[in-house]
Design an enzyme around this catalytic site. Structure first.
Site, PDB file in Angstrom:
ATOM      1  N   ALA A 110       0.842  -1.198   0.000  1.00  0.00           N
ATOM      2  CA  ALA A 110       0.000   0.000   0.000  1.00  0.00           C
ATOM      3  C   ALA A 110       0.871   1.239   0.000  1.00  0.00           C
ATOM      4  O   ALA A 110       1.914   1.273   0.650  1.00  0.00           O
ATOM      5  CB  ALA A 110      -0.922   0.014   1.219  1.00  0.00           C
ATOM      6  N   ASP A 111       0.424   2.239  -0.742  1.00  0.00           N
ATOM      7  CA  ASP A 111       1.066   3.547  -0.685  1.00  0.00           C
ATOM      8  C   ASP A 111       0.322   4.476   0.260  1.00  0.00           C
ATOM      9  O   ASP A 111       0.897   5.423   0.772  1.00  0.00           O
ATOM     10  CB  ASP A 111       1.133   4.159  -2.084  1.00  0.00           C
ATOM     11  CG  ASP A 111       2.231   3.523  -2.912  1.00  0.00           C
ATOM     12  OD1 ASP A 111       3.334   4.082  -2.947  1.00  0.00           O
ATOM     13  OD2 ASP A 111       1.984   2.457  -3.502  1.00  0.00           O
TER      14      ASP A 111
END
Length: 411
Positions: free
Chosen positions: A279-280
């Site tokens: 995930a960013d």
């Protein structure tokens, strides 16, 4: 891993050295890019020579440290001319602007934003440049060390959780998993996030095999036997980077195209039981920004009843943004989508073609009409409804009876 994404020589507090691996040249060429200034950090992040939310935060923070040490020890350097070093308040003003500039290199990645906010707080409380340098050095070292320790925790948390779920479901055989982009040693300080879970699952599988072979444990139990990494167009982080890491670790794996996920699930000789993605940015309700193609993977997993997990440290969680609708999604240069960049090989025998210096030659090949319009988002948003669990260093978070994540304890 034989390759480190970030080489940080911290042996001399007053004179650190930072190099980052140019991941655009992998898997055939190993080349490190020195980082001396914030401009260098911006460049390698923006160009995706370094990528992965944790690694971006680390490199960004290190670029601030190297610039601060450069202007302190070499006040006549080009970058020092940006500052009024005789006045600390003026220096802080310029540094704050430089930090804002650095953030614009990858606005979607919350880790970078969080790190720069912390650096701004350190800057605000520092009495002079020397004090700021010392505090910043301590912060960066702690950031790197904590990232590695947390990756190990996430790996073990995720592996144990999946095995427990499969055992409760009565599954006792070999299984496979899916992953997208690159979330391993090359995207972090080491071990990885989603790929870290896969590494822990493989360690568990090897341990169970050893026990069975020695006659110590003949009971059938679930064990991971295969990984299907997605190629991850258009930058091919899955084929260039994740495949490299899996091959190096000797984890059984088969690379698949992004468009073949559903058919691979339907026809796989080994049942696919889970997908692990990085995930960013994860917002308050669990909506997740990650590499383009993640949403597609989540939708397909939902269709086939496959568990879909997001793996990220709690520093990736945005405790301000309520839903994914408010996440800024970076769009890449359309021209990047019209070409494929790679190392030139001999089509007859697969050997690398070298230049006069003995280095592999890289090149670009056009794959689309130059006149065609292109939409090239770097990320997509996966709604929390499609996510079965969020794996962090604090444990695995699942949804309540109302189908909502409760992530408040991580804020």
């Amino acid at each position: 891993m034989s390759l480190e994404a970030i080489v940080f020589d911290r042996s001399e507090l007053e004179n650190v050295s930072v190099k980052v691996l140019d991941q655009l040249l992998l898997p055939y060429t190993t080349k490190y890019v020195p980082i001396h200034t914030i401009d260098d950090g911006y460049s390698v992040i923006k160009s995706m020579q370094v990528r992965g939310a944790p690694a971006i935060a680390i490199v960004g923070s290190l670029s601030v440290l190297t610039e601060v040490q450069l202007i302190k020890h070499n006040p006549t350097s080009d970058v020092a001319t940006l500052y009024s070093l005789v006045n600390w308040e003026s220096t802080k003003t310029v540094l704050n602007k430089r930090l804002d500039f650095l953030l614009s290199s990858r606005p979607t990645a919350v880790n970078l934003s969080n790190s720069l906010v912390e650096i701004k707080n350190i800057l605000k409380s520092s009495s002079d440049l020397k004090a700021f340098d010392g505090s910043l050095y301590n912060y960066v070292c702690e950031l790197i060390d904590e990232d590695l320790a947390n990756n190990m925790k996430m790996g073990d948390n995720g592996a144990k959780y999946l095995i427990d779920v499969l055992q409760k479901d009565g599954f006792k055989d070999e299984f496979a998993v899916l992953t997208i982009c690159n979330t391993g040693s090359l995207a972090t300080s080491g071990y990885g996030t989603a790929l870290g879970v896969i590494r822990s699952l493989w360690k568990d599988s090897l341990a169970k095999t050893d026990k069975a072979d020695s006659g110590l444990d003949n009971e059938k139990c679930p064990r991971m036997g295969h990984v299907f990494p997605l190629e991850t167009r258009p930058y091919n982080q899955g084929s260039r980077l994740t495949a490299y890491e899996l091959v190096y670790d000797k984890i059984p794996s088969t690379l698949i195209t992004d468009s073949s996920i559903a058919y691979r699930i339907r026809t796989s000789p080994i049942p696919i039981k889970a997908a692990f993605v990085g995930a960013d940015r994860i917002v308050r309700n669990g909506d997740t920004a990650n590499k383009i193609g993640t949403l597609q993977l989540a939708v397909i997993c939902k269709q086939f009843g496959i568990k879909f997990f997001v793996v990220a440290p709690k520093t990736t969680i945005d405790n301000v943004t309520e839903t994914g609708d408010d996440i800024i999604v970076e769009e890449r240069n359309p021209e990047e989508f019209k070409v494929v960049t790679g190392t030139v090989i001999n089509p007859e025998n697969g050997s690398l073609i070298l230049n006069e210096s003995g280095e592999p030659i890289t090149g670009k090949v056009g794959i689309a009409p130059l006149e065609i319009n292109v939409w090239n988002p770097a990320f997509d948003i996966t709604p929390h409804e499609l996510i079965d669990g969020i794996i962090t260093e604090e444990g695995v978070f699942t949804k309540n009876s109302s189908g909502e994540f409760q992530l408040e304890s991580l804020f």
